[in-house]
Design an enzyme around this catalytic site. Sequence first.
Site, PDB file in Angstrom:
ATOM      1  N   THR A  15      12.690  -3.975   6.053  1.00  0.00           N
ATOM      2  CA  THR A  15      13.313  -4.602   7.139  1.00  0.00           C
ATOM      3  C   THR A  15      14.737  -4.457   7.166  1.00  0.00           C
ATOM      4  O   THR A  15      15.473  -4.458   6.258  1.00  0.00           O
ATOM      5  CB  THR A  15      12.913  -6.038   7.339  1.00  0.00           C
ATOM      6  OG1 THR A  15      11.578  -5.989   7.498  1.00  0.00           O
ATOM      7  CG2 THR A  15      13.642  -6.810   8.318  1.00  0.00           C
ATOM      8  N   TYR A  18       2.735  -2.884  10.779  1.00  0.00           N
ATOM      9  CA  TYR A  18       3.922  -3.221  10.094  1.00  0.00           C
ATOM     10  C   TYR A  18       4.924  -3.899  11.127  1.00  0.00           C
ATOM     11  O   TYR A  18       5.802  -4.038  10.923  1.00  0.00           O
ATOM     12  CB  TYR A  18       4.550  -2.097   9.655  1.00  0.00           C
ATOM     13  CG  TYR A  18       3.941  -1.280   8.468  1.00  0.00           C
ATOM     14  CD1 TYR A  18       4.275  -1.851   7.243  1.00  0.00           C
ATOM     15  CD2 TYR A  18       3.010  -0.357   8.568  1.00  0.00           C
ATOM     16  CE1 TYR A  18       3.769  -1.050   6.137  1.00  0.00           C
ATOM     17  CE2 TYR A  18       2.367   0.317   7.435  1.00  0.00           C
ATOM     18  CZ  TYR A  18       2.714  -0.126   6.321  1.00  0.00           C
ATOM     19  OH  TYR A  18       2.332   0.337   5.284  1.00  0.00           O
ATOM     20  N   ASN A  58       0.884  -1.158   0.147  1.00  0.00           N
ATOM     21  CA  ASN A  58       0.053  -0.051   0.015  1.00  0.00           C
ATOM     22  C   ASN A  58       0.833   1.164   0.147  1.00  0.00           C
ATOM     23  O   ASN A  58       2.191   1.360   0.492  1.00  0.00           O
ATOM     24  CB  ASN A  58      -0.794  -0.119   1.210  1.00  0.00           C
ATOM     25  CG  ASN A  58      -2.058  -0.814   1.212  1.00  0.00           C
ATOM     26  OD1 ASN A  58      -1.822  -2.234   1.608  1.00  0.00           O
ATOM     27  ND2 ASN A  58      -2.982  -0.561   0.487  1.00  0.00           N
TER      28      ASN A  58
END
Lengths: 38, 326
Positions: free
Chosen positions: B213, B69, B31
Amino acid sequence: GIVRIPLRKHKSMREALREKGIELPYQDPALKYQPDEF
Amino acid sequence: SSSDYMYINNYADYWNTPQSFQVLFDTGSANLWVDSIYCSTQACNAHTKFNPQQSSTYSANGHTFYLPYGAGSLYGTFGYDTVNVGSIVINHQEIGLSTNEPGQNFVVAKFDGILGLSYPSISAGGETPVMDNMISQNLLSANIFAFYLSRGGQQGSVLSFGGMDTNLYQGQIYWTPVTSESYWQIGVHGFEINGRETGWCSQGCQSIVDTGTSALTAPSQLIGHIMQAIGAQESHYGMYMVDCSQLNNLPTLSFVISGVALPLAPSAYINQHYQNGHQFCSVGITPTYLPSRNGQPLWIFGDVFLREYYSIYDRTNNRLGFASAA
């Protein structure tokens, strides 16, 4: 035909919080990929 | 002096009048969202907010969303607007406008939003990702993007849309198929320590390639073995530390992907910190306790891995390419 976008490197949120004296507890990085279970 | 970093772009613009935002380009989500005037939490107030009333091209769609997240989460509402990413102008792009960003995590974030680059199947609300609109609107010369993440200072990292930069990698590109068109997920067929195959992925492992990450993430059942091989001791908050004087003696870790071993030297997976004149060395590898969707052990190739390997994301052929970063 290539569009190049320069990126800037910043400290991760965990590292930035650590510098403020806030230590995040361990959180599984893969929780990000399990939104339903989350 | 730590190497625990995230990579964030210049900005994306929303027309018209242009409003500019710094976004994190995240191959681990799908998104696009930005902070908005509908949100007044501490995290939102710390960032530039999108004001849809100042955009003549904005339209709301009324749907709401929740995005976790792991290191932060938010609630929001969806709308459409024209989006300019690095001079690529995307019409009628779905964007998320945050309405609530609870907690402290996003307060310190240097980004005003996240631009997800993974497949539409994992997009919250079924919204069309930016890359899919670029493809359908024929905005790219090739349906490819590629990341170069600098090992050095704040500058130098590059995201390329439409092709790859031959001066940002050296040697051959090794391609491997995407195993699940959801994340940028690939198969890992072996794991070596100092060139010796461990057999830990002999039944197959999976890896999600995730620029959002920072660490290299290993399956929890392997983390003890890996740390033992490195000689690391568990410290507080799940961190593993090594004796900095031993950096030259630490092993090289290699992932076998489609028959090719991709090595990570100690300099790639060890973070060096300086505090009060003392040097500390932590291991940039963290565990995950969750398996992949097919049940195989899951790795996450975060920035620790991606600083060493230029990564190419090929949507036409659904494959990922790796080459040694220049």
